[in-house]
Design a protein around this motif. Structure first.
Motif, mmCIF file in Angstrom:
data_model
loop_
_atom_site.group_PDB
_atom_site.id
_atom_site.type_symbol
_atom_site.label_atom_id
_atom_site.label_comp_id
_atom_site.label_asym_id
_atom_site.label_seq_id
_atom_site.Cartn_x
_atom_site.Cartn_y
_atom_site.Cartn_z
ATOM 1 N N VAL A 10 66.054 14.224 17.955
ATOM 2 C CA VAL A 10 66.332 14.607 19.340
ATOM 3 C C VAL A 10 67.090 13.493 20.062
ATOM 4 C CG1 VAL A 10 64.270 13.875 20.627
ATOM 5 C CG2 VAL A 10 65.390 16.004 21.222
ATOM 6 N N LEU A 13 70.589 13.971 18.904
ATOM 7 C CA LEU A 13 71.146 15.135 19.596
ATOM 8 C C LEU A 13 71.545 14.757 21.016
ATOM 9 C CD1 LEU A 13 71.783 18.176 19.665
ATOM 10 C CD2 LEU A 13 69.383 18.561 20.294
ATOM 11 N N PHE A 24 75.331 24.057 21.931
ATOM 12 C CA PHE A 24 74.632 23.359 20.853
ATOM 13 C C PHE A 24 73.307 24.018 20.491
ATOM 14 C CE2 PHE A 24 72.764 21.566 24.627
ATOM 15 C CZ PHE A 24 71.443 21.309 24.284
ATOM 16 N N GLU A 28 67.537 26.164 15.148
ATOM 17 C CA GLU A 28 67.017 24.860 14.711
ATOM 18 C C GLU A 28 66.896 23.879 15.877
ATOM 19 O OE1 GLU A 28 68.407 21.204 11.843
ATOM 20 O OE2 GLU A 28 68.970 23.232 11.246
ATOM 21 N N THR A 29 67.957 23.759 16.694
ATOM 22 C CA THR A 29 67.875 22.814 17.811
ATOM 23 C C THR A 29 66.867 23.284 18.849
ATOM 24 O OG1 THR A 29 69.790 23.810 18.916
ATOM 25 C CG2 THR A 29 70.195 21.857 17.543
ATOM 26 N N ARG A 30 66.764 24.577 19.057
ATOM 27 C CA ARG A 30 65.776 25.126 19.997
ATOM 28 C C ARG A 30 64.356 24.747 19.542
ATOM 29 N NH1 ARG A 30 66.676 28.859 23.772
ATOM 30 N NH2 ARG A 30 68.680 29.408 22.859
ATOM 31 N N LEU A 32 63.501 22.242 17.589
ATOM 32 C CA LEU A 32 63.378 20.800 17.726
ATOM 33 C C LEU A 32 63.069 20.410 19.166
ATOM 34 C CD1 LEU A 32 63.732 17.875 16.612
ATOM 35 C CD2 LEU A 32 66.170 18.115 17.186
ATOM 36 N N VAL A 61 67.019 17.758 26.883
ATOM 37 C CA VAL A 61 67.165 16.868 25.720
ATOM 38 C C VAL A 61 67.304 15.419 26.184
ATOM 39 C CG1 VAL A 61 68.700 16.222 23.809
ATOM 40 C CG2 VAL A 61 68.068 18.619 24.160
#
Length: 125
Positions: A10, A13, A24, A28-30, A32, A61
């Motif tokens: 993170v 990111l 973005f 997967e990022t959600r 994370l 983030v």
């Protein structure tokens, strides 16, 4: 205990987010962001609202990364001084430092570490 790999991911990111924000958010990022937001004490409702779009997710983030970095630095500095005071026999001074950091720390993992140090000081008396 939070995953160091997720916290590093993170923070990475956060460094990659551009201004203006480019899309973005992926599954997967959600995931994370959801797990690390929880790790750093951000309420689920606030996280869910922020994940509605890339701009608000980017702010979230950045906040997560900031909490990880600031808490880590704060804790590292205070623990060195706590150990110094404890070694000098100043248990009350060491305890006060821990209570002061506990008053401002929002990351549950870092709060847990402070509580462990406080318990260790109590056990020394």
């Amino acid at each position: 205990m939070p995953s160091q790999r997720d916290w590093d991911a993170v923070k990475d990111l956060s460094r990659r987010i551009t201004d203006p924000v480019q899309p973005f958010l992926t599954a997967e990022t959600r995931a994370l962001v959801q797990s690390t937001a929880h790790d750093v004490g951000i309420p689920p409702g606030e996280t869910a609202r922020a994940l509605q779009n890339d701009e608000s997710a980017a702010v979230l983030v950045k906040e997560i990364a900031s909490r990880i970095t600031a808490g880590s630095r704060r804790l590292s500095c205070v623990l060195v001084e706590v150990d110094r005071r404890r070694d000098a026999g100043d248990l009350d001074g060491a305890r006060q430092l821990l209570n002061d950091v506990l008053a401002v720390e929002v990351v549950p993992h870092y709060q847990d570490i402070v509580h462990v140090y406080l318990k260790a000081l109590d056990d020394e008396q």
